[in-house]
Design a protein around this motif. Structure first.
Motif, PDB file in Angstrom:
ATOM      1  N   TYR A 112     -95.429   5.241  -1.839  1.00 19.23           N
ATOM      2  CA  TYR A 112     -94.309   6.350  -1.297  1.00 19.23           C
ATOM      3  C   TYR A 112     -94.049   6.205   0.185  1.00 19.23           C
ATOM      4  O   TYR A 112     -95.279   6.278   0.913  1.00 19.23           O
ATOM      5  CB  TYR A 112     -94.244   7.764  -1.802  1.00 19.23           C
ATOM      6  CG  TYR A 112     -94.582   7.915  -3.341  1.00 19.23           C
ATOM      7  CD1 TYR A 112     -93.362   8.187  -3.658  1.00 19.23           C
ATOM      8  CD2 TYR A 112     -95.471   7.684  -3.678  1.00 19.23           C
ATOM      9  CE1 TYR A 112     -93.153   8.457  -5.396  1.00 19.23           C
ATOM     10  CE2 TYR A 112     -95.841   8.060  -5.233  1.00 19.23           C
ATOM     11  CZ  TYR A 112     -94.574   8.447  -5.869  1.00 19.23           C
ATOM     12  OH  TYR A 112     -94.963   8.663  -7.298  1.00 19.23           O
ATOM     13  N   ALA A 113     -93.052   5.998   0.726  1.00 20.23           N
ATOM     14  CA  ALA A 113     -92.937   5.987   2.020  1.00 20.23           C
ATOM     15  C   ALA A 113     -92.043   7.398   2.117  1.00 20.23           C
ATOM     16  O   ALA A 113     -91.045   7.433   1.656  1.00 20.23           O
ATOM     17  CB  ALA A 113     -92.255   4.783   2.776  1.00 20.23           C
ATOM     18  N   ARG A 114     -92.510   8.231   3.348  1.00 21.28           N
ATOM     19  CA  ARG A 114     -91.637   9.158   3.551  1.00 21.28           C
ATOM     20  C   ARG A 114     -91.532   9.281   5.212  1.00 21.28           C
ATOM     21  O   ARG A 114     -92.536   9.586   5.937  1.00 21.28           O
ATOM     22  CB  ARG A 114     -92.663  10.533   3.182  1.00 21.28           C
ATOM     23  CG  ARG A 114     -91.852  11.995   3.197  1.00 21.28           C
ATOM     24  CD  ARG A 114     -92.849  12.843   2.808  1.00 21.28           C
ATOM     25  NE  ARG A 114     -92.289  14.288   2.726  1.00 21.28           N
ATOM     26  CZ  ARG A 114     -91.912  15.022   1.408  1.00 21.28           C
ATOM     27  NH1 ARG A 114     -92.191  14.342   0.210  1.00 21.28           N
ATOM     28  NH2 ARG A 114     -91.540  16.199   1.419  1.00 21.28           N
ATOM     29  N   CYS A 115     -90.193   9.340   5.600  1.00 16.02           N
ATOM     30  CA  CYS A 115     -89.983   9.110   6.812  1.00 16.02           C
ATOM     31  C   CYS A 115     -89.089  10.333   7.365  1.00 16.02           C
ATOM     32  O   CYS A 115     -88.122  10.623   6.477  1.00 16.02           O
ATOM     33  CB  CYS A 115     -89.356   7.649   7.203  1.00 16.02           C
ATOM     34  SG  CYS A 115     -90.622   6.499   6.916  1.00 16.02           S
ATOM     35  N   GLU A 116     -89.417  10.569   8.489  1.00 13.99           N
ATOM     36  CA  GLU A 116     -88.482  11.673   9.233  1.00 13.99           C
ATOM     37  C   GLU A 116     -87.769  11.334  10.361  1.00 13.99           C
ATOM     38  O   GLU A 116     -88.612  10.672  11.261  1.00 13.99           O
ATOM     39  CB  GLU A 116     -89.262  12.813   9.556  1.00 13.99           C
ATOM     40  CG  GLU A 116     -88.656  13.952  10.378  1.00 13.99           C
ATOM     41  CD  GLU A 116     -89.815  14.957  10.956  1.00 13.99           C
ATOM     42  OE1 GLU A 116     -89.299  16.030  11.441  1.00 13.99           O
ATOM     43  OE2 GLU A 116     -91.004  14.512  10.962  1.00 13.99           O
TER      44      GLU A 116
END
Lengths: 151, 133
Positions: A112-116
């Protein structure tokens, strides 16, 4: 410099809808080849997932997922976080992207990539995030990137 | 090519040694490396840069027993990649006992006009020489 297909033009007109966008992303090209899927989103952030399939392995002796595949996942996730924050689609290009690898990820795991997108100016968007395999407090990598708007 | 990883095969990467004796890797244009219409995907370019850095370092070390682990990868995207072959070359800035600093860059038309570059720092894990039988 950008050739925008009609499906994307429609997204542009309707505002950025991330689920629709990913129906497009995983239907052609590199997004299809590595199997990118939408996972979740919230205020200013987007999470994508990628199955750690055997063809994404970079170190066959140890079954470790290649960092190249992880960069593809992160690049797409970071750009999506920007569009999601904007609420519309606009042309962008990646200026730079840095990954710090904290531990390996293995074939068979889901990445999973979680970017903000935490800061946006008229020209530049700044993005940070992580890659994990289901436990966000045990990340595989830390991510920092910048994008140019209206290239 | 055998010896390359499944991901390198997915990108259809082709290693070669040119007439100038330099090791390079070519990524031909094909559907699996396509990003937004008309351009290569940044991630596919990053994959090419990383593998070229890795293989160049492996050749310089000449020792299969040294494990090379990327610790940080910083990729700069300088130009959009068009629908054509991309060529990549890497330069080892420092090869130490525990760390190696490698820079890779990729171009299409002219070597002087790179489309992307990556700075990759590898941790080197060498087998312990002092272990006695």
């Amino acid at each position: 410099m950008t050739l925008i297909p009609p499906e994307v033009l429609k997204l542009l007109k309707d505002g950025f809808e991330i689920r629709k966008f990913f129906e497009l992303v995983h239907s052609f090209g590199h997004g299809k080849a590595i199997g990118l899927e939408f996972s979740d989103c919230g205020e200013g952030w987007v999470e994508l997932e990628m199955e750690g399939r055997p063809e994404l392995v970079g170190v066959p002796e140890e079954n470790i997922i290649s960092s190249g595949a992880m960069i593809s996942l992160v690049d797409t996730c970071a750009g999506s976080a920007l569009w999601h924050k904007l609420g519309k689609f606009e042309p962008i290009v990646t200026v730079d992207l840095r990954l710090d690898y904290l531990r390996p990820a293995f074939a068979g795991e889901t990445l999973y990539a979680r970017c903000e997108c935490y800061k946006m100016t008229r020209s530049i968007a700044f993005v940070r995030g992580i890659v994990h395999t289901g436990e966000r407090d045990r990340p595989v990598a830390h991510v920092a990137g910048t994008f140019m708007r209206h290239p | 090519m055998s010896g390359f990883s499944p991901y390198a095969n997915l990108l259809k990467l082709e290693p070669r040694i040119d007439e100038d004796g330099v090791f390079r890797i070519v990524m031909p244009y094909h559907e699996a490396v396509m990003g937004r219409p008309g351009f290569l995907h940044g991630g596919a370019i990053a994959g090419l840069l990383e593998l070229t850095a890795f293989e160049t370092l492996k050749r310089a070390l000449g020792d299969e027993n040294v494990a090379m682990k990327p610790v940080t990868v910083t990729t700069d995207f300088m130009r959009g990649g068009a629908h054509r072959d991309t060529i990549c070359e890497a330069y080892i800035e420092r090869l130490g006992r525990r760390m190696a600093n490698v820079e890779a860059f990729a171009w299409q038309k002219e070597r002087q006009a790179p489309i992307a570059a990556a700075q990759i720092n590898f941790l080197l894990e060498r087998p312990h020489p002092h272990v006695s039988a």
